[in-house]
Design an enzyme around this catalytic site. Structure first.
Site, PDB file in Angstrom:
ATOM      1  N   GLY A 113       0.852  -1.203   0.000  1.00 48.68           N
ATOM      2  CA  GLY A 113       0.000   0.000   0.000  1.00 48.68           C
ATOM      3  C   GLY A 113       0.882   1.245   0.000  1.00 48.68           C
TER       4      GLY A 113
ATOM      5  NE  ARG B   9     -27.091   9.340  11.642  1.00 52.11           N
ATOM      6  CZ  ARG B   9     -27.867  10.295  11.114  1.00 52.11           C
ATOM      7  NH1 ARG B   9     -27.412  11.033  10.147  1.00 52.11           N
ATOM      8  NH2 ARG B   9     -29.084  10.502  11.577  1.00 52.11           N
TER       9      ARG B   9
ATOM     10  CD  GLU C 124       2.646  -6.987   8.347  1.00 50.75           C
ATOM     11  OE1 GLU C 124       1.438  -6.748   8.327  1.00 50.75           O
ATOM     12  OE2 GLU C 124       3.185  -7.744   9.164  1.00 50.75           O
TER      13      GLU C 124
ATOM     14  CB  THR D 254       3.285   0.834   6.640  1.00 51.24           C
ATOM     15  OG1 THR D 254       1.906   0.746   7.046  1.00 51.24           O
ATOM     16  CG2 THR D 254       4.131   0.505   7.850  1.00 51.24           C
ATOM     17  CB  ILE D 255      -0.375   5.057   6.872  1.00 53.18           C
ATOM     18  CG1 ILE D 255      -1.388   3.948   6.605  1.00 53.18           C
ATOM     19  CG2 ILE D 255      -0.084   5.861   5.624  1.00 53.18           C
ATOM     20  CD1 ILE D 255      -2.793   4.467   6.351  1.00 53.18           C
ATOM     21  CG  ASP D 256      -1.310   0.123   8.685  1.00 54.31           C
ATOM     22  OD1 ASP D 256      -2.035   1.120   8.538  1.00 54.31           O
ATOM     23  OD2 ASP D 256      -1.524  -0.961   8.125  1.00 54.31           O
TER      24      ASP D 256
ATOM     25  NE  ARG E 271      -4.238  -5.693   6.090  1.00 52.78           N
ATOM     26  CZ  ARG E 271      -5.248  -6.074   5.316  1.00 52.78           C
ATOM     27  NH1 ARG E 271      -6.016  -7.082   5.667  1.00 52.78           N
ATOM     28  NH2 ARG E 271      -5.493  -5.472   4.180  1.00 52.78           N
TER      29      ARG E 271
ATOM     30  CG  HIS F 289      -7.675   4.000   0.113  1.00 53.76           C
ATOM     31  ND1 HIS F 289      -8.870   3.337   0.233  1.00 53.76           N
ATOM     32  CD2 HIS F 289      -6.715   3.051   0.006  1.00 53.76           C
ATOM     33  CE1 HIS F 289      -8.654   2.028   0.173  1.00 53.76           C
ATOM     34  NE2 HIS F 289      -7.360   1.831   0.044  1.00 53.76           N
TER      35      HIS F 289
ATOM     36  CD  GLN G 224      -7.038   6.605   7.837  1.00 48.85           C
ATOM     37  OE1 GLN G 224      -6.702   6.318   8.964  1.00 48.85           O
ATOM     38  NE2 GLN G 224      -7.853   5.827   7.134  1.00 48.85           N
TER      39      GLN G 224
END
Ligand code: F6P
Length: 341
Positions: free
Chosen positions: A10, A265, A103, A125-127, A171, A271, A273
């Site tokens: 990604g 709500r 990863e 990675t943004i993660d 994730r 995406h 992000q």
């Protein structure tokens, strides 16, 4: 020496900053030649490489995405994948690779390195879930975007006295949810590392309404209810065996509405992000990673990943970095207990 540069997995803000700094230092200081590999490992399977030189990296520092393209291709899921990778490198006289990935991409790099391909890894990675590095670039930008979204959602939530659930990426790890949730003053933060109790979430929402505040719930896409399973977008798997997530936000809003008889709500940031211009910190980190990665190539120090530890950039064995995902430490999450509910 001819060096290939590849971006896989990604995308995230800062990829272009790495490419620029690798090429600038490699050409100016070491007189290396470069090629860009198109679309991650796919380019090496298909023999798709393009020229890369100083003019081609001019002006890309603030640009999001990657000028090389990216994909989630896993060469080991393709017939003769490793051989085809080696053939492409040989055809184009590429001596070494700089592999910029998370990863999955770095996991493939670890195995190819073990098989003798000369390469250096750069964690992105943004993660923020790559082990061995305090931060990956892309994360700071994503947290900034999510925090701004939470700030905006507070005011509309207050106007209507309703709960707003914000679903962010993540994730396996809740780094974005935790950082943006704390920065944005969320009342509930749900992360994959800590399965949540929906009754407790509803109690926290109710206690917020009682003191006349509109609750903000931040949920990582991989957050899991204690009595349930991770919520999927669909059943399709990518070449690394990952399912598509998303849906926890909708599920939470529905449960909160039903169980508390109040309005709720959801906003899914998705995406947004990952797109757009990198923050100053991500440009700084990506630039430093690029400079140190090309130094490692120059030193012939292959099979390593550059990493940020404190304020220093270090090299560590790729195999160590890709052995496990970097998760949020429970004690870090607990530090913020006072803000929840
Ligand atoms: O890069 C990791 C990530 O941001 C995950 O948090 C998310 O699940 C995934 O990307 C989604 O990526 P895509 O839509 O490109 O498959």
């Amino acid at each position: 020496m001819k060096v290939g540069v590849l971006t896989g997995g990604g995308d995230c803000p800062g990829l272009n900053a790495v490419i620029r700094s690798v090429v600038r230092k490699g050409v100016q200081e070491y007189a290396f030649d470069f090629v860009g590999v198109r679309d991650g490992w796919l380019g090496l399977l298909q023999g798709h490489v393009i020229p890369l030189d100083i003019p081609s990296v001019r002006g890309i520092l603030p640009r999001g995405g990657t000028i090389l393209g990216s994909s989630r291709t896993n060469p080991f899921k393709h017939e003769d994948g490793a051989r085809r990778v080696r053939d492409t490198l040989a055809t184009h006289d590429v001596d070494a690779l700089v592999v910029i990935g998370g990863e999955d991409t770095l996991g493939v790099a670890t195995e190819l390195s073990r098989q003798g391909i000369q390469l250096v890894g750069v964690p992105k990675t943004i993660d923020n879930d790559v082990s061995g590095t305090d931060y990956t670039f892309g994360f700071d930008t994503a947290v900034g975007i999510a925090t701004e979204a939470i700030d905006r959602l507070h005011t509309t939530a207050e106007s209507h006295m309703r709960t707003l659930v914000v679903e962010v990426m993540g994730r396996h790890s809740g780094w974005i949810a935790l950082h943006a949730g704390i920065a944005g003053g969320a009342n509930v933060i749900l992360i994959p590392e800590r399965p949540f109790d929906i009754d407790q979430v509803c109690e926290q929402v109710k206690s917020r309404f009682k003191i006349n505040y509109a609750p903000i719930v931040v949920a990582a896409e991989g957050a899991i209810p204690k009595e349930g399973r991770v919520i999927l977008k669909d059943q399709t798997l990518d070449e690394y065996g990952h399912v598509r997530l998303s849906g926890i936000g909708e599920w939470l809003a529905q449960e909160i509405s039903d169980r508390t008889s109040t309005d709720a709500r959801t906003t899914v940031l998705g995406h947004i992000q990952r797109g757009g211009t990198p923050s100053a910190f991500d440009r700084w980190l990506a630039t430093r990673f690029g400079l140190h990665a090309i130094d490692a190539v120059k030193d012939g120090d292959f099979g390593v990943m550059v990493a940020l530890q404190g304020t220093r950039i270090v090299r560590l064995p790729l195999a160590d970095a890709t052995a496990k995902t970097k998760l949020v430490d429970p004690s870090l999450y607990d530090e913020f207990e006072v803000f929840f509910g």
